[in-house]
Design a protein around this motif. Structure first.
Motif, PDB file in Angstrom:
ATOM      1  N   ASP A 195      -3.135  18.645   4.944  1.00 24.46           N
ATOM      2  CA  ASP A 195      -3.586  20.629   4.903  1.00 24.46           C
ATOM      3  C   ASP A 195      -4.191  21.189   6.789  1.00 24.46           C
ATOM      4  OD1 ASP A 195      -2.381  21.516   1.636  1.00 24.46           O
ATOM      5  OD2 ASP A 195      -1.441  20.533   3.041  1.00 24.46           O
ATOM      6  N   TRP A 196      -5.263  20.508   7.014  1.00 24.42           N
ATOM      7  CA  TRP A 196      -6.378  20.796   8.604  1.00 24.42           C
ATOM      8  C   TRP A 196      -6.129  20.405   8.595  1.00 24.42           C
ATOM      9  CZ3 TRP A 196      -9.729  17.995  10.732  1.00 24.42           C
ATOM     10  CH2 TRP A 196     -10.562  18.521  11.002  1.00 24.42           C
ATOM     11  N   LEU A 197      -5.710  19.156   9.034  1.00 28.54           N
ATOM     12  CA  LEU A 197      -5.308  18.531  10.293  1.00 28.54           C
ATOM     13  C   LEU A 197      -3.946  19.362  11.234  1.00 28.54           C
ATOM     14  CD1 LEU A 197      -5.756  14.909   9.148  1.00 28.54           C
ATOM     15  CD2 LEU A 197      -7.062  16.275  11.431  1.00 28.54           C
ATOM     16  N   GLU A 198      -2.668  19.918   9.859  1.00 28.57           N
ATOM     17  CA  GLU A 198      -1.881  20.751  10.725  1.00 28.57           C
ATOM     18  C   GLU A 198      -1.970  21.540  10.816  1.00 28.57           C
ATOM     19  OE1 GLU A 198       2.596  21.845   8.261  1.00 28.57           O
ATOM     20  OE2 GLU A 198       1.513  20.197   7.625  1.00 28.57           O
ATOM     21  N   GLY A 199      -3.168  22.256  10.378  1.00 27.04           N
ATOM     22  CA  GLY A 199      -3.639  23.918  10.419  1.00 27.04           C
ATOM     23  C   GLY A 199      -4.003  23.394  12.283  1.00 27.04           C
ATOM     24  N   THR A 200      -5.037  22.440  12.614  1.00 26.75           N
ATOM     25  CA  THR A 200      -5.025  22.623  13.802  1.00 26.75           C
ATOM     26  C   THR A 200      -4.503  21.511  15.129  1.00 26.75           C
ATOM     27  OG1 THR A 200      -6.422  19.871  13.051  1.00 26.75           O
ATOM     28  CG2 THR A 200      -7.997  21.671  12.537  1.00 26.75           C
ATOM     29  N   GLU A 201      -3.968  20.729  14.735  1.00 24.17           N
ATOM     30  CA  GLU A 201      -2.645  20.395  15.524  1.00 24.17           C
ATOM     31  C   GLU A 201      -2.172  20.551  15.831  1.00 24.17           C
ATOM     32  OE1 GLU A 201      -3.936  16.120  14.671  1.00 24.17           O
ATOM     33  OE2 GLU A 201      -1.653  16.422  13.544  1.00 24.17           O
ATOM     34  N   HIS A 202      -1.228  21.814  14.830  1.00 24.68           N
ATOM     35  CA  HIS A 202       0.074  22.689  15.191  1.00 24.68           C
ATOM     36  C   HIS A 202      -0.166  23.845  15.339  1.00 24.68           C
ATOM     37  CE1 HIS A 202       2.331  19.189  15.001  1.00 24.68           C
ATOM     38  NE2 HIS A 202       1.944  18.588  13.333  1.00 24.68           N
ATOM     39  N   GLY A 203      -1.296  24.800  15.096  1.00 27.21           N
ATOM     40  CA  GLY A 203      -1.971  26.459  14.970  1.00 27.21           C
ATOM     41  C   GLY A 203      -1.910  26.972  16.546  1.00 27.21           C
ATOM     42  N   ILE A 225       1.456  -1.457   0.028  1.00 25.64           N
ATOM     43  CA  ILE A 225       0.363   0.098   0.004  1.00 25.64           C
ATOM     44  C   ILE A 225       0.617   1.113  -0.052  1.00 25.64           C
ATOM     45  CG2 ILE A 225      -1.767  -0.801   1.206  1.00 25.64           C
ATOM     46  CD1 ILE A 225      -0.735   0.637   3.590  1.00 25.64           C
ATOM     47  N   TYR A 226       0.083   2.720  -0.166  1.00 23.71           N
ATOM     48  CA  TYR A 226       1.312   3.524  -0.396  1.00 23.71           C
ATOM     49  C   TYR A 226       0.521   4.664   0.495  1.00 23.71           C
ATOM     50  CZ  TYR A 226       3.614   2.068  -4.428  1.00 23.71           C
ATOM     51  OH  TYR A 226       4.564   1.342  -5.166  1.00 23.71           O
ATOM     52  N   VAL A 227       1.268   5.234   1.469  1.00 21.75           N
ATOM     53  CA  VAL A 227       0.705   6.215   2.400  1.00 21.75           C
ATOM     54  C   VAL A 227       1.452   7.648   2.636  1.00 21.75           C
ATOM     55  CG1 VAL A 227       0.330   6.349   5.257  1.00 21.75           C
ATOM     56  CG2 VAL A 227       0.976   4.352   4.019  1.00 21.75           C
ATOM     57  N   SER A 228       0.499   8.452   2.878  1.00 19.94           N
ATOM     58  CA  SER A 228       1.673   9.903   2.158  1.00 19.94           C
ATOM     59  C   SER A 228       2.180   9.604   3.556  1.00 19.94           C
ATOM     60  CB  SER A 228       0.176  10.518   2.507  1.00 19.94           C
ATOM     61  OG  SER A 228       0.064  10.500   3.784  1.00 19.94           O
ATOM     62  N   ARG A 229       3.773  10.654   3.427  1.00 26.40           N
ATOM     63  CA  ARG A 229       5.202  10.747   4.022  1.00 26.40           C
ATOM     64  C   ARG A 229       4.246  11.851   4.985  1.00 26.40           C
ATOM     65  NH1 ARG A 229      10.077   9.791   2.975  1.00 26.40           N
ATOM     66  NH2 ARG A 229      10.237   9.002   0.316  1.00 26.40           N
ATOM     67  N   ALA A 230       3.450  12.334   5.016  1.00 21.32           N
ATOM     68  CA  ALA A 230       2.318  13.488   5.842  1.00 21.32           C
ATOM     69  C   ALA A 230       1.890  11.627   7.021  1.00 21.32           C
ATOM     70  CB  ALA A 230       1.758  14.752   5.492  1.00 21.32           C
ATOM     71  N   LEU A 231       1.390  11.223   6.517  1.00 16.00           N
ATOM     72  CA  LEU A 231       0.532  11.146   7.652  1.00 16.00           C
ATOM     73  C   LEU A 231       1.604   9.349   8.246  1.00 16.00           C
ATOM     74  CD1 LEU A 231      -2.186   8.914   9.007  1.00 16.00           C
ATOM     75  CD2 LEU A 231      -2.109   7.611   7.249  1.00 16.00           C
TER      76      LEU A 231
END
Length: 229
Positions: A221-229, A92-98
């Motif tokens: 992108d949305w998760l990064e904004g909520t978790e690190h914002g 399977i292919y998983v994004s580096r961000a995940l």
């Protein structure tokens, strides 16, 4: 020859982008949130993400290369404990961000639950007693349904798989990746027949307004904004 599958009377249900965001926002438990992300961004079956090995995340986090995705081998025979349908191995292919976020979860947060047990366990996700979830996923199903009820959405674990498949297929159809979307999705989901995968074409045609372009990128992108914002 028309390769469009015959119309199915009961199409699988999937979540819209807004429903996905609402579901994750309502998931205050960091362990449950990480679990939902893996399901929503890979399309794994319930037994696959409930038995997903810690070793896969640790190994993938060290992968080099410039590709935005990392290939992970799901192999029930590798000794790490993953369970797949029919015990068949697949990539399977998983994004580096995940992978990055799951690695951070494994290093900094998983230990909270692991410390509740006197034994070391191979799975990435553990229940509140520090034990692996049962492969049939009854506990996980209750968790997912409970979170959905908070925001008025009827959702179950397999719907997360349908959500990934529908949005990913739609995004790939509109991109110029040079990859055949249905073939990629068939392999990613582990479908034996491409006819099974083709049902998602109907979902796209019937609910095109709910499909999301660049689903994985937008969600990250949305998760990064909520978790690190």
């Amino acid at each position: 020859r028309d390769v469009t599958p015959k119309k199915h009377r009961d199409l699988p249900k999937f979540l819209s982008k807004d429903e996905v965001k609402a579901l994750l926002t309502a998931t205050e438990n960091v362990h449950h949130r990480a679990m939902l992300r893996l399901a929503l961004q890979t399309g794994l079956r319930l037994q696959e993400f409930s038995t997903f090995p810690l070793a896969y995340v640790l190994d993938a986090a060290g992968a080099t290369g410039s590709s935005r995705n990392i290939c992970i081998r799901l192999d029930p025979q590798d000794g790490h404990g993953i369970r797949t349908k029919g015990s068949k191995a697949r990539d399977i292919y998983v994004s580096r961000a995940l992978v990055r976020d799951l690695h951070q979860y494994a290093i900094h947060l998983r230990g909270e639950r692991a410390s509740a047990s006197h034994e070391e366990h191979k799975t990435l996700f553990l229940n509140q007693d520090g034990l692996p979830f049962a492969a049939e996923g009854k506990q996980i199903t209750r968790v997912v349904r409970s979170i959905g009820r908070r925001i008025g959405i009827k959702v179950h674990p397999h719907m997360l798989r349908h959500t990934y498949a529908t949005h990913t297929l739609h995004a790939m159809q509109r991109s110029d990746s040079g990859i055949e979307p249905l073939v990629f999705l068939q392999r990613q989901l582990g479908h034996e027949s491409i006819q099974t995968t083709m049902i998602y074409l109907h979902l796209i045609n019937d609910r095109a307004d709910e499909a999301v372009l660049a689903y994985d990128d937008e969600l990250n992108d949305w998760l990064e904004g909520t978790e690190h914002g």
